[in-house]
Design a protein around this motif. Structure first.
Motif, PDB file in Angstrom:
ATOM      1  N   GLU A 137      -1.224  33.087  60.383  1.00  0.00           N
ATOM      2  CA  GLU A 137      -0.325  31.929  60.403  1.00  0.00           C
ATOM      3  C   GLU A 137       1.151  32.343  60.327  1.00  0.00           C
ATOM      4  OE1 GLU A 137      -0.853  28.625  60.837  1.00  0.00           O
ATOM      5  OE2 GLU A 137      -2.887  29.273  61.334  1.00  0.00           O
ATOM      6  N   ASN A 138       1.438  33.341  59.483  1.00  0.00           N
ATOM      7  CA  ASN A 138       2.841  33.719  59.327  1.00  0.00           C
ATOM      8  C   ASN A 138       3.399  34.338  60.608  1.00  0.00           C
ATOM      9  OD1 ASN A 138       0.849  35.623  58.202  1.00  0.00           O
ATOM     10  ND2 ASN A 138       2.582  37.023  58.135  1.00  0.00           N
ATOM     11  N   VAL A 139       2.545  34.954  61.394  1.00  0.00           N
ATOM     12  CA  VAL A 139       2.972  35.526  62.683  1.00  0.00           C
ATOM     13  C   VAL A 139       3.413  34.403  63.628  1.00  0.00           C
ATOM     14  CG1 VAL A 139       2.129  36.676  64.773  1.00  0.00           C
ATOM     15  CG2 VAL A 139       1.630  37.635  62.519  1.00  0.00           C
TER      16      VAL A 139
ATOM     17  N   PRO B  33       4.140  36.012  45.483  1.00  0.00           N
ATOM     18  CA  PRO B  33       3.836  37.068  46.454  1.00  0.00           C
ATOM     19  C   PRO B  33       4.229  36.691  47.887  1.00  0.00           C
ATOM     20  CG  PRO B  33       1.935  36.615  45.069  1.00  0.00           C
ATOM     21  CD  PRO B  33       2.944  35.573  44.751  1.00  0.00           C
ATOM     22  N   ALA B  34       4.110  35.418  48.213  1.00  0.00           N
ATOM     23  CA  ALA B  34       4.430  34.998  49.582  1.00  0.00           C
ATOM     24  C   ALA B  34       5.886  35.310  49.919  1.00  0.00           C
ATOM     25  CB  ALA B  34       4.156  33.502  49.750  1.00  0.00           C
ATOM     26  N   THR B  35       6.790  34.971  49.009  1.00  0.00           N
ATOM     27  CA  THR B  35       8.207  35.218  49.247  1.00  0.00           C
ATOM     28  C   THR B  35       8.506  36.715  49.229  1.00  0.00           C
ATOM     29  OG1 THR B  35       8.543  33.222  47.952  1.00  0.00           O
ATOM     30  CG2 THR B  35      10.515  34.423  48.603  1.00  0.00           C
ATOM     31  N   ALA B  49       2.272  28.818  54.890  1.00  0.00           N
ATOM     32  CA  ALA B  49       1.109  29.297  55.643  1.00  0.00           C
ATOM     33  C   ALA B  49       0.509  30.520  54.965  1.00  0.00           C
ATOM     34  CB  ALA B  49       1.532  29.636  57.078  1.00  0.00           C
ATOM     35  N   PHE B  50       1.388  31.390  54.472  1.00  0.00           N
ATOM     36  CA  PHE B  50       0.915  32.600  53.798  1.00  0.00           C
ATOM     37  C   PHE B  50       0.163  32.229  52.519  1.00  0.00           C
ATOM     38  CE2 PHE B  50       1.185  36.267  51.083  1.00  0.00           C
ATOM     39  CZ  PHE B  50       1.047  37.341  51.940  1.00  0.00           C
ATOM     40  N   LEU B  56      -3.146  31.109  47.494  1.00  0.00           N
ATOM     41  CA  LEU B  56      -2.141  31.044  46.432  1.00  0.00           C
ATOM     42  C   LEU B  56      -1.680  29.619  46.168  1.00  0.00           C
ATOM     43  CD1 LEU B  56      -0.062  34.138  47.591  1.00  0.00           C
ATOM     44  CD2 LEU B  56      -1.605  34.038  45.628  1.00  0.00           C
ATOM     45  N   ASP B  57      -2.086  28.705  47.036  1.00  0.00           N
ATOM     46  CA  ASP B  57      -1.724  27.304  46.833  1.00  0.00           C
ATOM     47  C   ASP B  57      -2.680  26.625  45.852  1.00  0.00           C
ATOM     48  OD1 ASP B  57      -3.829  27.583  48.576  1.00  0.00           O
ATOM     49  OD2 ASP B  57      -3.302  25.845  49.802  1.00  0.00           O
TER      50      ASP B  57
END
Lengths: 526, 311
Positions: A137-139, B33-35, B49-50, B56-57
């Motif tokens: 998704e991040n891509v 971690p996402a940031t 999205a990550f 993690l949500d």
């Protein structure tokens, strides 16, 4: 009986044929070309070598050696766009560009690049999802941010493509030079087990091919002798991850490396005390700035933010922490913007009296303002933050310096708890739209996270991205700078970032105006 | 003996769960971690999205139980950075770390114990003073400084040994020397103290008075009784074998478990950190258990004490 059977002969024959058909990588026996070792702080943040997942300064340093885009940049010259895998390009209309592809380009797996590979590189399996491969998704998000209105690539012939955009984009050609547009082998991609498996070992077209990658340790690139520019000047380029500055310098001094990157300004004299080594580099196309959060109750008042901008002593930072080896730009713009460079734009002057007057006018009563700082994520970041904090305190601002460990902690808490933090901005295109609108317009993360918004700026940002009237676009850009840096400050520019690389003195090599390390033929002699 | 082992096993399991829980909570409370992984410029949609992709949500307690459920089913997860199976990521670093820690461990024992014993047997002599100066120096000088000093002498000035990397066996010499010196100094200090205490005991005087040769007194009576504190230190060293040496691996750019831990913590690569911590905790606990058993073997009174305590 000799023991040689028909099967043996067939296998020898097949091996010989394969040897001729395979791409030619340099070997020690076949050439006298040197091999170099580069000591770097990090090789890749993401442990991948695919630029869709490695959007970082460290990734920028390595990718141009093994990957190429349709349109390149003159990194060590004027930053102008240059033919790379495209030989020429032409605007068909405001939303369409025709691109002629270079013939005879080979991938590192020996395949010849075709228009199909180019279309695939910009296609759903690699970037957008919805194809046959599951794309992270991040891509998809990174791709959409870099190419916000990309529609599709139409294959017009084996070596000709047409790029369709869904809206007017004055910098469409420039976007094709972005790192995520590296052209990849369709066959190699589809043979990978998954998207992430691919990302760890992409097959591309650059002058050096990836031969070994050990995450957090070493990346070895070998000369790709079938490269379209001819034999690369180096047999091998090794990037060795050496996180400690002292270790990088020692590796250079002990002969274990030919280059040591990310040398702090205060170490330059130490390195150059030994005449065998020289430190090269200087300001790059990356600007350090400190940003404000309008959602913070105190910083909601533009007068307070103006006071902050008028109490930053840029010259003190440049002289004391950078030994004068970098410079203060005229706002968040670069001279390679050409006609878009607003030469008479002035930064808010360092004027403590004016800052105090602005605070009085704002009715500021010493309310605390948090300033979150990472420990030298940027060169000399902590010392810079301490200088700024003291200058801010000197005019009466109650700055609470908070050292944090990572970016997650920078953005922790509600918007009202975040005050000031440090950031940097890079540009590679001779047009302000991508950098400024991408970072600060309605598509930028500060806007989306409600850190800074300005309605007039938002409208101008959209106009800058959709107008094709150059005179009007320059006027729009001028006004945007006035809003975001003077009237309703979103940030205060500190100085241009500088990158210093120590190297053997006998090597003739020019650093780029970015973190890119260029090891092509035109930039090497020893 | 079985009951003794079972009680130790139960205590070990509780220790591991506590360590892993602590790391699980702290990592999630100290930075998203996402940031961290996506970077400062990542748009909020990419961050969201990550988070969703890696769970993690979800509320912390949901993540916690999901983690333990996965652990008990043998699935430790994938690296958030490059998507690889964390067991593979961690295990590929273990040989590099052991290539440093095992030789360093033997250097510690081969140098530290004889030096400590010798110093104790020659108390207040010149050699004793020298050993103690070296021991205190080795104990007090941070490994970072010692490593840099060795690099300056043997790599930069003399040019005998490489200063960083993992190209050949020669690259391992300086890191092993750094770790070996510090560990040997520690062991020498403890061994000397333990020996001095034992040598002052009445049973040593009795053994000497019986006419036993001094060497026999030392070997049969002093060394065995002085072994308990030394075994404790060796146990800790044994437990630390797979943990690597964070500082030494960083200074010498050695891609071992220590470096992996530093990078993974900095990047908040949660699954990798948890796997490394789990491995280190299990090794530490196993080493402690071995030490406990060895206590029982070296000093049978220990088993008796344990039994008495249970009564």
């Amino acid at each position: 009986m000799t023991g040689i059977t028909r099967r043996h002969l067939l296998s020898v024959s097949a091996a010989s044929t394969a040897a001729f058909a395979m791409p030619r990588f340099a070997s020690a026996q076949s050439t006298e070309r040197p091999a170099v070792t580069v000591a770097v702080q990090r090789i890749s943040n993401s442990n991948t070598l695919e630029m869709l997942t490695e959007q970082s300064n460290v990734g920028t340093r390595i990718y141009t050696s093994y990957a190429e885009t349709l349109i390149g940049n003159n990194w060590i010259g004027d930053m102008s766009l240059q033919p790379q895998l495209a030989t020429s390009w032409k605007r068909v209309d405001d939303q369409t560009v025709d691109v002629d592809l270079r013939e005879g380009v080979k991938f590192h797996n020996g395949d010849v690049m075709t228009a199909e590979d180019v279309a695939f590189s910009y296609g759903p399996d690699r970037m957008w999802g919805g194809g046959t491969v599951e794309v992270p998704e991040n891509v998809k998000v990174v791709a959409r941010q870099a190419l916000p209105a990309f529609e599709r690539i139409e294959v017009l012939g084996p070596h000709k493509i047409r790029l369709h955009n869904s809206s007017i984009d004055p910098v469409l050609e420039g976007r094709l030079s972005g790192s995520i547009g590296m052209i990849v082998s369709k066959r190699a991609f589809m043979e990978a087990k998954s998207w992430m498996d691919w990302a760890r070992r992409p097959i591309t077209t650059g002058p050096y091919a990836i031969t070994e990658y050990k995450p957090d340790s070493v990346l070895t690139l070998s000369a790709f002798d079938d490269h379209w520019e001819g034999r690369p000047p180096l047999r091998q380029v090794r990037f060795v991850e050496t996180p400690e500055t002292a270790s990088r310098i020692n590796l250079l001094r002990s002969g274990g490396a030919d280059f040591a990157c990310d040398i702090p300004p205060d170490q330059i004299a130490t390195v150059e005390a030994d005449k065998r080594f020289k430190v090269v580099g200087g300001p790059i196309n990356n600007t350090r700035y400190t940003v404000f959060n309008k959602s913070h109750p105190v910083l909601a008042n533009p007068l307070v933010r103006q006071a902050l901008t008028h109490s930053v002593d840029r010259n003190l930072i440049v002289e004391s922490l950078w030994s004068g080896r970098t410079e203060v730009p005229r706002g968040l713009q670069w001279s390679f913007y050409g006609d878009f460079y607003i030469a008479d734009h002035e930064n808010p002057a360092y004027d403590p009296d004016k800052a105090r007057a602005l605070l009085r006018k704002a009715g500021y009563n010493g309310e605390p303002i948090p300033y979150r700082v990472l420990n030298d994520y940027y060169t000399a970041q902590t010392a810079t933050a301490q200088i700024n904090t003291e200058n801010w305190r000197a005019v009466g601002l109650n700055i609470k310096l908070q050292m944090v460990e990572n970016w997650g902690q920078i953005s922790e808490g509600g918007p009202e708890t975040r005050g000031i933090h440090d950031w940097s901005a890079a540009a590679s295109l001779p047009d302000p739209y991508v950098q400024m609108s991408g970072s600060w317009g309605p598509l930028g993360s500060p806007w989306k996270s409600n850190q800074w918004r300005n309605e007039e700026f938002g409208k101008l940002s959209q106009e800058l991205g959709s107008s094709t009237d150059k005179t009007r676009r320059i006027a729009v850009w001028r006004r945007m700078l006035q809003i975001i840096e003077i009237e309703d400050p979103a940030y205060v520019v500190l100085h241009r970032n500088a990158s210093f690389t120590a190297k053997r003195a006998d090597i003739k090599w020019t650093p780029a105006q970015s973190f890119v390390m260029d090891f092509r033929r035109h930039n090497w002699s020893a | 003996m079985l009951q003794y082992l079972l009680s130790r096993l139960l205590r070990a399991a509780v220790s591991i769960v506590m360590v892993v829980t602590f790391v699980f909570v702290v990592l999630r409370m100290s930075g998203d971690p996402a940031t961290v992984i996506m970077g400062a410029d990542a748009p909020p949609e990419a961050i969201d999205a990550f988070r969703k992709a890696w769970g993690l949500d979800q509320p912390l307690w949901v993540q916690y139980f999901a983690f333990f459920e996965a652990v008990f089913s043998g699935e430790l997860g994938r690296s958030m950075r490059d998507g690889r199976d964390v067991v593979a990521v961690v295990l590929e670093r273990v040989p590099s770390t052991l290539a440093l820690t095992i030789p360093a461990f033997f250097v510690n024992i081969a140098v530290g114990i004889p030096a400590g014993v010798y110093a104790a047997l020659h108390r207040n002599s010149l050699i004793d003073r020298c050993v103690m100066v070296m021991a205190v120096t080795g104990f007090a000088v941070p490994s970072f400084i010692l490593a840099m000093l060795l690099v300056l002498i043997f790599s930069v000035t003399l040019g005998w040994l490489p200063s960083a990397g993992q190209d050949s066996w020669r690259n391992a010499i300086l890191p092993i020397a750094t770790m070996g010196f510090g560990g040997a100094a520690l062991l020498a200090r403890f061994t000397r103290s333990a020996m001095l205490e034992v040598l002052g005991q009445s049973y040593i005087r009795t053994a000497s008075a019986k006419g036993l040769p001094w060497s026999a007194v030392v070997w049969r009576h002093a060394l065995q009784n002085a072994a308990i504190p030394t075994i404790t230190i060796i146990g800790f060293m044994l437990g630390g074998l797979v943990a690597g040496a964070v500082v030494v691996e960083s200074v010498f750019s050695w891609p071992g478990v220590g470096r992996l831990l530093v990078v993974s913590v900095a990047n908040r690569d949660l699954a990798v950190v948890q796997a490394v911590v789990l491995m280190i905790a299990m090794t530490m606990v196993a080493a402690n258990m071995v030490v406990d058993v060895l206590y029982g073997l070296v000093d049978p009174r220990m088993q008796g004490q344990a039994r008495a305590a249970r009564r």
